[in-house]
Design an enzyme around this catalytic site. Structure first.
Site, PDB file in Angstrom:
ATOM      1  N   GLU A  96      -6.143  11.268   1.032  1.00  0.00           N
ATOM      2  CA  GLU A  96      -5.625  10.008   0.778  1.00  0.00           C
ATOM      3  C   GLU A  96      -6.183   9.028  -0.131  1.00  0.00           C
ATOM      4  OE1 GLU A  96      -2.707   6.995   2.706  1.00  0.00           O
ATOM      5  OE2 GLU A  96      -3.056   9.027   4.206  1.00  0.00           O
ATOM      6  N   ASP A  98      -4.929   5.533  -1.853  1.00  0.00           N
ATOM      7  CA  ASP A  98      -3.707   4.036  -1.252  1.00  0.00           C
ATOM      8  C   ASP A  98      -4.502   3.638  -2.052  1.00  0.00           C
ATOM      9  OD1 ASP A  98      -3.048   6.250   0.455  1.00  0.00           O
ATOM     10  OD2 ASP A  98      -4.289   4.556   2.506  1.00  0.00           O
ATOM     11  N   GLU A 100      -1.648  -0.212  -1.533  1.00  0.00           N
ATOM     12  CA  GLU A 100      -0.134  -0.541  -0.707  1.00  0.00           C
ATOM     13  C   GLU A 100      -0.185  -2.552  -1.120  1.00  0.00           C
ATOM     14  OE1 GLU A 100      -0.502   1.949   3.457  1.00  0.00           O
ATOM     15  OE2 GLU A 100      -1.381   0.233   3.069  1.00  0.00           O
ATOM     16  N   ASN A 115      -7.361   2.423  -0.256  1.00  0.00           N
ATOM     17  CA  ASN A 115      -7.931   2.667   0.509  1.00  0.00           C
ATOM     18  C   ASN A 115      -8.491   4.331   0.112  1.00  0.00           C
ATOM     19  OD1 ASN A 115     -10.089   3.311   3.027  1.00  0.00           O
ATOM     20  ND2 ASN A 115      -7.859   2.616   4.463  1.00  0.00           N
TER      21      ASN A 115
END
Length: 280
Positions: A96, A98, A100, A115
């Site tokens: 993943e 990320d 956010e 992340n």
């Protein structure tokens, strides 16, 4: 000859149009009508109220590429809300990448949280404030993912470079195809000032907007990629890394706007910082 050129031009223009068309590239996956595709597929909005948030995902999965999306975030008092925009594979050992965006009280800056998960393991957070108000206009958030780097960029300025350090025993996302996901949801138990500031539902609905999606990427389909194992376009994203100018721009962003780096959090890792923190 003229007819051939006209046909090629028409195909080129169609390719440009489809590159950013949300009807063709994405499905709204939850939210009971709170996610909307507008303006003939050129604009997508997600909304959040007390009953539900909303989200979408890409029709395609990708294995390496450069992904761009323009976002305009929830304005005003966005405390407690999170706008997530990320790449992810499936399963417990997923990879993943990320972005956010953690909302805040009116007048206080958003926190951009990044992340990287590899084989189900994350805990590699780096957080930033932005050098502009991300609610006033659209800005471009990009992920450049090739076999050697995951580079996070904001309006073309690199803010983070997660390098392939497999030779040092550190996992890197390179074998699991990932889809593109985004959601707007309530996370007031942790998102703003550690959960001390809650969502003000009198300000709902909260809305985030998306436009100008572009994926110059290897599409994964039926177990194979449409890119060769060794791409030869040396000037493209496949072999791209940060040159000296880009490294200087990243240092500027990190020195002036980074507010958290997991590699500096000794209290969080009493048994020792992750090994990648010791490698330049």
């Amino acid at each position: 000859m003229a007819s051939v050129l006209f046909l090629l031009l028409a195909c080129y223009l169609m390719a440009i149009a489809s590159a950013g068309n949300f009807y063709q590239e994405f499905d709204i996956t939850w939210g009971d009508g709170r996610g909307k595709i507008l303006d003939n597929g050129q604009l997508l909005t997600l909304s959040l109220d007390k009953a539900s948030g909303s989200g979408f995902q890409s029709k395609n999965e990708y294995l390496f590429g450069e992904i761009d999306m323009q976002l305009k975030l929830v304005p005003g008092n966005s405390a407690g809300t999170v706008t997530a925009y990320y790449l992810s594979s499936q399963g417990p050992s997923h990879d993943e990448i990320d972005f956010e965006f953690l909302g805040n009280l009116s007048g206080d800056p958003y926190t951009l949280h990044t992340n990287v998960f590899t084989q189900g393991k994350g805990n590699r957070e780096m957080q930033f404030h932005l050098w502009f108000d991300p609610t006033r206009d659209f800005h471009t958030y990009s992920i450049l993912w090739n076999p050697r780097h995951v580079i996070f960029m904001v309006d073309g300025i690199p803010i983070r470079d997660f390098k392939n350090l497999e030779s040092r025993g550190i996992a890197f996302p390179k074998s699991q195809p990932m889809g593109i996901y985004s959601s707007l949801w309530n996370a007031d138990d942790w998102a703003t000032q550690g959960g001390r500031v809650k969502t003000d539902w009198t300000k709902a609905p909260f809305t985030a907007s998306y436009r100008n999606f572009n994926a110059d990427a290897c599409i994964w389909s039926s177990g194979t990629s449409n890119c060769p194992s060794q791409k030869s376009d040396n000037a493209g994203w496949w072999n791209q890394e940060l040159d000296s100018t880009s490294q200087e721009r990243m240092r500027w962003a990190q020195q002036n706007y980074m507010i958290y780096n997991y590699c500096n959090d000794l209290k969080r890792f009493p048994q020792g910082l992750p090994p990648e923190c010791f490698i330049a």
